[in-house]
Design a protein around this motif. Sequence first.
Motif, PDB file in Angstrom:
ATOM      1  N   LEU A  94      47.835  54.846  -4.075  1.00  0.00           N
ATOM      2  CA  LEU A  94      46.814  54.431  -3.120  1.00  0.00           C
ATOM      3  C   LEU A  94      45.420  54.556  -3.698  1.00  0.00           C
ATOM      4  N   GLY A  95      45.268  55.388  -4.703  1.00  0.00           N
ATOM      5  CA  GLY A  95      43.953  55.537  -5.303  1.00  0.00           C
ATOM      6  C   GLY A  95      43.437  54.248  -5.920  1.00  0.00           C
ATOM      7  N   SER A  96      44.307  53.237  -6.119  1.00  0.00           N
ATOM      8  CA  SER A  96      43.871  51.978  -6.709  1.00  0.00           C
ATOM      9  C   SER A  96      43.183  51.081  -5.692  1.00  0.00           C
ATOM     10  N   ILE A  97      43.163  51.465  -4.430  1.00  0.00           N
ATOM     11  CA  ILE A  97      42.493  50.676  -3.396  1.00  0.00           C
ATOM     12  C   ILE A  97      41.025  51.062  -3.357  1.00  0.00           C
ATOM     13  N   SER A 131      36.917  50.726  -1.843  1.00  0.00           N
ATOM     14  CA  SER A 131      36.316  50.826  -0.515  1.00  0.00           C
ATOM     15  C   SER A 131      36.178  49.466   0.153  1.00  0.00           C
ATOM     16  N   THR A 132      35.971  48.394  -0.643  1.00  0.00           N
ATOM     17  CA  THR A 132      35.857  47.065  -0.046  1.00  0.00           C
ATOM     18  C   THR A 132      37.165  46.665   0.616  1.00  0.00           C
ATOM     19  N   GLU A 133      38.271  46.953  -0.036  1.00  0.00           N
ATOM     20  CA  GLU A 133      39.584  46.616   0.540  1.00  0.00           C
ATOM     21  C   GLU A 133      39.858  47.428   1.804  1.00  0.00           C
ATOM     22  N   LEU A 134      39.434  48.697   1.803  1.00  0.00           N
ATOM     23  CA  LEU A 134      39.586  49.500   3.020  1.00  0.00           C
ATOM     24  C   LEU A 134      38.716  48.952   4.151  1.00  0.00           C
ATOM     25  N   ARG A 135      37.529  48.491   3.822  1.00  0.00           N
ATOM     26  CA  ARG A 135      36.664  47.889   4.836  1.00  0.00           C
ATOM     27  C   ARG A 135      37.297  46.611   5.396  1.00  0.00           C
ATOM     28  N   ILE A 136      37.911  45.819   4.534  1.00  0.00           N
ATOM     29  CA  ILE A 136      38.573  44.589   4.979  1.00  0.00           C
ATOM     30  C   ILE A 136      39.700  44.903   5.969  1.00  0.00           C
ATOM     31  N   ARG A 182      41.898  39.321  -1.613  1.00  0.00           N
ATOM     32  CA  ARG A 182      41.876  40.791  -1.756  1.00  0.00           C
ATOM     33  C   ARG A 182      43.098  41.395  -1.075  1.00  0.00           C
ATOM     34  N   ILE A 183      43.474  40.891   0.087  1.00  0.00           N
ATOM     35  CA  ILE A 183      44.644  41.415   0.789  1.00  0.00           C
ATOM     36  C   ILE A 183      45.910  41.183  -0.038  1.00  0.00           C
ATOM     37  N   LYS A 184      46.049  39.988  -0.614  1.00  0.00           N
ATOM     38  CA  LYS A 184      47.242  39.665  -1.411  1.00  0.00           C
ATOM     39  C   LYS A 184      47.335  40.586  -2.629  1.00  0.00           C
ATOM     40  N   ARG A 185      46.179  40.888  -3.246  1.00  0.00           N
ATOM     41  CA  ARG A 185      46.203  41.781  -4.408  1.00  0.00           C
ATOM     42  C   ARG A 185      46.693  43.171  -4.017  1.00  0.00           C
ATOM     43  N   VAL A 186      46.222  43.679  -2.884  1.00  0.00           N
ATOM     44  CA  VAL A 186      46.655  45.006  -2.449  1.00  0.00           C
ATOM     45  C   VAL A 186      48.139  44.998  -2.124  1.00  0.00           C
ATOM     46  N   GLU A 187      48.595  43.954  -1.465  1.00  0.00           N
ATOM     47  CA  GLU A 187      50.024  43.855  -1.138  1.00  0.00           C
ATOM     48  C   GLU A 187      50.871  43.842  -2.407  1.00  0.00           C
TER      49      GLU A 187
END
Length: 319
Positions: A10-13, A15-20, A47-52
Motif C-alpha cells: 500500500l505504500g506505493s499509493i 496522496s493524489t490517488e488517495l485524494r481521488i 490513475r485508478i487503473k494503475r492502482v488496481e
Amino acid sequence: MSTTRTADPLGSIDSTELRILHALATTGSLTAAAATLGLSQPAVSQRIKRVETRLAVPLIERSGRGIRLTTAGQILADHGRTVVSEIDAALAAIDDLRGERAGTLRLVGFPSASATLVPMLMRRLAVEAPDVALQYREAEPPAATAMLRDGEVDCALIFDYVGAAELPAGSAFLPLWREEVHLVASDERAAGEQSARLGDFSTEHWIAGCEKCRGHLLAAAGDAGFEPDIIQETDNVPAMLAMAAAGGAVALVPGLALAAARSLPDDARALPLDPPRYRTIGLVSMATANESPQVRLAKRLLASVDGTAWHLEAVAQTA
C-alpha cells in the motif's frame, strides 16, 4: 520455472490517488471527482487503473449511471482521508514555519521586560529565525496597548495585576507567567523579618511606581485596611530600590523588576508578602483569522521560556 508477481504494498499509493478515491466516495462520479480535484476525467480513470493493477484488486464498479467503490476501494478511501488530512496538516505547519523565518516582528514591552525577556527573545530568534528583524519599543501597558490599537506594533508584552487588563477592541491577551510582588525596605526596617504583612507597614512612607503599579499599591493597601502615604514616585526601579535602601520609605516591587535591576543595594532587603500578591505577564495581539507568522513565532518562543531565573511561574501551572 515460473514466478508469481505479488502486488505492490500500500505504500506505493501516493496522496493524489488517495485524494481521488476519497473524491469518488464523496461524489459517486468520475466527472465530479475530476472537477473537485482539478484533473481531467481521463487522468482520474488512468490513475485508478494503475492502482488496481498494482494492488491486483478492483477499486470501482459501475452502479447505474455512476460508479461506486468496491469494498477494497472504500477501505482505501476511508484510511486515505485520514492520511491526506495528516499530510495537509504537516504541509500547513511547514508553511507556517517557513513564514516565521523571515519578515519583521514589531514588539513593545515594559521596562523590566526590556532587560530580561526581550534579550532572551532576541537570542531565540538568532537561533530559530535569524532572518526575522525584531523592532522593539518600550512602553508601560496603557501606552503599549494603545500602540497596538493604532497599528504601530504587532504585539505588546504587558503586565496586569488583577487579571482584567484593559485591552483594545478586537485584541486578545495570552497569559504567559505570573510573578510574585515583594516589599523592599531598608535593612534596618526589615531586620529579622522573613516576610512582610502590609498592615505592619501602614505607618510607613511609600514609593509609587508607574500608573498600574501605583494602582496595585493602593489596592493592596486597601485590602490591608490602610491608605498608603506616598511621598516619592519614580518609574526607575534602581532608583526606587536605592530610595528604599536609604530608609524613610518602602516600595512594592515585582520579581521581574528586581531581576532587571540585577541586584539589590547592600542595605536593602526584598521580602515576600504574606499573603502573597502577584502580577500576570502576557502578550496582547489583535485577534484575527490571518494572524501574521511573526506574531505566531513570538507567542511560541515566549511560551517556551523557562522563567526560573526570574522566578516566573507559568500561568498554566498555577491556574
